[in-house]
Design an enzyme around this catalytic site. Structure first.
Site, PDB file in Angstrom:
ATOM      1  N   ASP A 182       0.844  -1.196   0.000  1.00 21.78           N
ATOM      2  CA  ASP A 182       0.000   0.000   0.000  1.00 21.78           C
ATOM      3  C   ASP A 182       0.886   1.256   0.000  1.00 21.78           C
ATOM      4  O   ASP A 182       2.107   1.174   0.223  1.00 21.78           O
ATOM      5  CB  ASP A 182      -0.906  -0.064   1.245  1.00 21.78           C
ATOM      6  N   HIS A 183       0.259   2.415  -0.194  1.00 22.43           N
ATOM      7  CA  HIS A 183       0.903   3.742  -0.148  1.00 22.43           C
ATOM      8  C   HIS A 183       2.432   3.799  -0.016  1.00 22.43           C
ATOM      9  O   HIS A 183       2.974   3.755   1.099  1.00 22.43           O
ATOM     10  CB  HIS A 183       0.374   4.533   1.043  1.00 22.43           C
TER      11      HIS A 183
ATOM     12  N   GLY B 244      -8.780   6.982   8.093  1.00 20.31           N
ATOM     13  CA  GLY B 244      -8.965   7.092   9.546  1.00 20.31           C
ATOM     14  C   GLY B 244     -10.435   7.128   9.916  1.00 20.31           C
ATOM     15  O   GLY B 244     -11.303   7.005   9.061  1.00 20.31           O
TER      16      GLY B 244
ATOM     17  N   SER C 238     -12.927   2.646   6.076  1.00 23.63           N
ATOM     18  CA  SER C 238     -13.483   2.449   7.433  1.00 23.63           C
ATOM     19  C   SER C 238     -14.555   3.487   7.716  1.00 23.63           C
ATOM     20  O   SER C 238     -14.275   4.688   7.704  1.00 23.63           O
ATOM     21  CB  SER C 238     -12.383   2.620   8.490  1.00 23.63           C
TER      22      SER C 238
ATOM     23  N   VAL D 178      -9.611  -1.108   3.363  1.00 27.42           N
ATOM     24  CA  VAL D 178     -10.034  -0.948   4.759  1.00 27.42           C
ATOM     25  C   VAL D 178      -8.837  -1.198   5.670  1.00 27.42           C
ATOM     26  O   VAL D 178      -8.176  -2.241   5.559  1.00 27.42           O
ATOM     27  CB  VAL D 178     -11.153  -1.962   5.101  1.00 27.42           C
TER      28      VAL D 178
ATOM     29  N   THR E  51      -8.203   1.147   9.155  1.00 29.04           N
ATOM     30  CA  THR E  51      -8.363   1.661  10.522  1.00 29.04           C
ATOM     31  C   THR E  51      -9.273   0.809  11.399  1.00 29.04           C
ATOM     32  O   THR E  51      -8.906   0.442  12.518  1.00 29.04           O
ATOM     33  CB  THR E  51      -8.911   3.107  10.466  1.00 29.04           C
TER      34      THR E  51
HETATM   35  P1  13P Z   1      -8.866   3.369   6.413  1.00 28.30           P
HETATM   36  O1  13P Z   1      -7.732   3.145   7.339  1.00 28.30           O
HETATM   37  O2  13P Z   1      -9.524   4.701   6.613  1.00 28.30           O
HETATM   38  O3  13P Z   1      -9.851   2.254   6.429  1.00 28.30           O
HETATM   39  O4  13P Z   1      -8.253   3.421   4.948  1.00 28.30           O
HETATM   40  C1  13P Z   1      -7.420   2.379   4.548  1.00 28.30           C
HETATM   41  C2  13P Z   1      -6.787   2.683   3.259  1.00 28.30           C
HETATM   42  O5  13P Z   1      -7.292   3.406   2.448  1.00 28.30           O
HETATM   43  C3  13P Z   1      -5.508   2.020   2.987  1.00 28.30           C
HETATM   44  O6  13P Z   1      -4.968   2.395   1.775  1.00 28.30           O
END
Ligand code: 13P
Length: 282
Positions: free
Chosen positions: A85-86, A183, A213, A233, A235
């Site tokens: 991710d990111h 978040g 989330s 998802v 958080t």
């Molecule tokens: P949340 O933590 O808000 O669920 O988002 C997760 C997310 O987008 C991970 O890339």
């Protein structure tokens, strides 16, 4: 079965006018809960790792995490994808691919669009040579804690820019900003579904929603109908993990059998995951 390409999972989701779910995981307890819950409901799933959880081997190494999820996928009866991710660090992304991640995200969403295009294209070119797929982000999905990010339309994705971005970068999927944020939401999100529809009409590249989330399920269902094929998802899953550990200690104190902790936690996580996975209509 062996890892399924994230693109294949998203394509199948698109054919069903729905979205696959992708969960941020950090260890065996979270990753195995995700895979086993998906098996219980017979749906494909994507396991994701935040680079922050592996940087400098803080919690796990890239190789260790990738091979752990691979062994879970190999034994699973449903398609499992693995995704970094990111990440905005080119070298780290490529090291993740070499460590066994078949899908990675390059996040240049904080940069001016032209720079995001140049950097994304560079990651795509290298990742594709190495056989991996790339998700990018256009517009910027901010943080729910700011209270303002989710409503700031200047950060939202524009359909015309998305069409050009996808064509010029050759990216495999693109995360769009249409009113979600990372978040816990302080104010309920209101997704810009009209904008999402326009973006989906402007490009054939699969669309990803971050900040999954706490988005009301009626809005999630509409977002899936209007083009989201991957729904991230993190958080609420992490939060449940930690509160369940607290619950265990509260309930059993030092009298608890600590060998029971993983079983106790996985049961609670899987109950949550099974419900969440019902959002995916395939
Ligand atoms: P949340 O933590 O808000 O669920 O988002 C997760 C997310 O987008 C991970 O890339």
């Amino acid at each position: 079965m062996p890892f399924t390409k994230v693109s294949a999972i998203l394509k199948e989701a698109d054919l069903h006018h729905t979205s696959a779910l992708a969960f941020n995981c950090v260890d065996y307890t979270t990753a195995s809960s995700v895979v086993h819950a998906a098996e219980a409901v017979g749906k494909p799933v994507i396991v994701m790792l935040y680079p922050e959880h592996s940087y400098k081997n803080r919690f796990c190494s890239l190789e260790g995490f990738a091979s752990m999820v691979k062994s879970l996928a190999d034994k699973a009866s449903i398609p499992v994808g693995l995704h970094l991710d990111h990440c905005s660090d080119y070298a780290y992304i490529i090291s993740a691919v070499k460590a066994g991640f078949p899908s990675v995200m390059y996040d240049g969403s904080m940069l001016p669009v032209e720079e995001n295009i140049v950097n994304t294209k560079k990651v795509v070119e290298t990742a594709h040579i190495l056989g991996a797929e790339v998700e990018a982000e256009l517009g910027h999905v901010g943080f729910a804690s700011t209270k303002t990010d989710q409503f700031n339309e200047d950060m939202y994705t524009r359909a015309d820019v998305a069409a050009r971005f996808c064509a010029e970068t050759g990216v495999d999927s693109v995360a769009v900003a249409v009113g979600s944020a990372h978040g816990f939401y302080k104010t309920a999100p209101k997704l810009d579904l009209g904008r999402l529809e326009e973006i989906n009409a402007a490009t054939d590249t699969p669309l990803v929603m971050h900040g999954g989330s706490g988005i009301p399920s009626d809005q999630v269902a509409l977002a899936f109908e209007k083009g989201i094929n991957k729904f991230n998802v993190g958080t609420e899953f992490f939060h449940l993990y930690h509160t369940t550990l607290h619950e265990f200690y509260k309930q059993y104190g030092t009298e608890g059998d600590f060998f029971d902790i993983p079983v106790y936690v996985q049961k609670r996580l899987q109950e949550y995951l099974v419900k969440k996975l019902e959002l995916c209509r395939m």
